[in-house]
Scaffold this active site. Structure first.
Site, PDB file in Angstrom:
ATOM      1  N   LYS A  51       0.758  -1.110   0.029  1.00  0.00           N
ATOM      2  CA  LYS A  51       0.000  -0.122  -0.035  1.00  0.00           C
ATOM      3  C   LYS A  51       0.908   1.126   0.123  1.00  0.00           C
ATOM      4  O   LYS A  51       0.662   2.317  -0.508  1.00  0.00           O
ATOM      5  CB  LYS A  51      -0.939  -0.063   1.187  1.00  0.00           C
ATOM      6  N   GLN A  95      -4.679  -1.619   9.874  1.00  0.00           N
ATOM      7  CA  GLN A  95      -4.497  -2.913   9.257  1.00  0.00           C
ATOM      8  C   GLN A  95      -5.080  -4.152  10.043  1.00  0.00           C
ATOM      9  O   GLN A  95      -4.801  -4.114  11.195  1.00  0.00           O
ATOM     10  CB  GLN A  95      -3.255  -3.133   8.947  1.00  0.00           C
ATOM     11  N   ASP A 118     -10.796   2.513   4.098  1.00  0.00           N
ATOM     12  CA  ASP A 118     -11.161   1.132   4.090  1.00  0.00           C
ATOM     13  C   ASP A 118     -12.803   0.804   3.897  1.00  0.00           C
ATOM     14  O   ASP A 118     -12.929  -0.075   3.540  1.00  0.00           O
ATOM     15  CB  ASP A 118     -10.503   0.309   5.252  1.00  0.00           C
TER      16      ASP A 118
END
Ligand code: NDP
Length: 301
Positions: A51, A95, A118
């Site tokens: 990422k 994460q 997200d």
């Protein structure tokens, strides 16, 4: 025909790079993504590294915030609050998975939905359900974008989704059943939505019979070769989200396969995604699009 997520994602990356350059030329700062990683799960480390690298390639600023595995839930919540209030950060992700002593639901719920790139906060999920502008979770957004870029229309089609997770199955079902008023900035909206969607899971009876009635099948189960040739009709569109490790004698010791028996299903399909090189690259690029979207919203407020 192969749905080439790798190539499409490169095209979108070039578009994002150009947009960032235009922003900078106007004297604005680059959009910024922060990634919080707790502990040292090797798979998470790889995802986070990818990422950050993707951000660098398109000129989006990024910050990796690494926290010890034994950090308390309260300390992590403090970090989330700090990022919520940091005006230099447009979007951030925590994460997953988190260590067991930390509640993922509690942490996700604490993220400001305007920075939730997200797309996992209850606010963003609720806004997506209601057809309001929202940050949509990266994999469903990537699948929708891939369909749009190949001009695969979903109106009136029967879409079968295998899998009901919060990150893939549920949101992609929601997106494709929507009236197409759900507009996502920077996204090809053309004729997506308006599908008739069936969501299947491990308790579904006669999955094969349901799949045989599908015009489009999206498989996100995490089960190699779950979808076989006898389960699909001629001309079906197949989107394989699965990523499974199969051990082999290669130096790496494994290779990646999806949830579809690709070799036998591909000859019957009009369009099909490969694994790797299908949905995976679209997921990362969607995170970049979400960061850009979060940045634009900041500018408007
Ligand atoms: P989850 O494990 O959270 O969900 C899997 C879903 O599949 C569950 O709803 C489960 O049913 C259902 N399922 C499992 N086996 C069967 C079966 N035999 N028949 C019918 N349904 C079944 O997985 P995720 O959604 O997080 O991920 C799915 C896959 O996609 C994984 O391989 C993951 O690695 C991959 N993935 C890939 C991404 C990408 O970028 N390409 C991004 C995210 C995930 P039940 O609810 O009843 O248990």
């Amino acid at each position: 025909m192969i749905l080439d997520g790798k190539q499409i994602s490169q095209t979108i990356r070039a578009e994002i790079r150009e947009e960032v350059q235009i922003l900078k030329a106007k004297g604005l700062r680059a959009p910024k993504l922060a990634v919080v990683i707790v502990g040292n799960n090797p798979a998470s480390e790889t995802y986070v590294a990818n990422k950050i690298k993707a951000c660098e390639e398109v000129g989006i600023a990024s910050e990796r915030i690494a926290l010890e595995a034994d950090i308390s839930e309260e300390q992590l919540l403090d970090e989330v609050k700090r990022l919520n209030n940091d005006p230099s950060v447009d979007g951030f992700i925590v994460q997953l998975p988190l260590p067991e002593h930390i509640s993922e639901t509690t942490i996700m719920s604490a993220i400001d939905y305007r920075k939730d790139v997200d797309g996992l906060t209850p606010e963003n999920v609720g806004r997506t359900v209601q057809g309001l502008p929202s940050l949509v979770s990266a994999t469903p957004r990537g699948i929708r974008e891939l369909l749009a870029r190949y001009d695969i229309r979903t109106e009136g089609k029967h879409v079968v989704v295998i899998g009901r997770s919060n990150i893939v199955g549920k949101p992609i079902a929601m997106l494709l059943m929507q009236r197409p008023y759900l507009s996502l900035p920077g996204m090809s909206a053309a004729s997506l939505g308006d599908a008739t969607v069936t969501v299947c899971h491990s308790k579904t009876r006669d999955l094969a019979a349901i799949c045989r009635t599908a015009d489009i099948i999206i498989v996100a189960a995490g089960s190699p070769k779950l979808l076989t040739a006898d389960m699909v009709k001629e001309g079906v569109v197949v989107i394989d989200v699965g990523i499974n490790r199969v051990e082999d004698d290669s130096p790496r010791g494994y290779h990646l396969v999806g949830d579809v028996d690709f070799e036998n299903v591909a000859p019957k399909a009009s369009f099909i995604t490969p694994v790797p090189g299908g949905v995976g690259p679209m997921t990362i690029v969607s995170l970049l699009q979400n960061t850009l979207q979060a940045f634009s919203q900041t500018l408007k407020s």
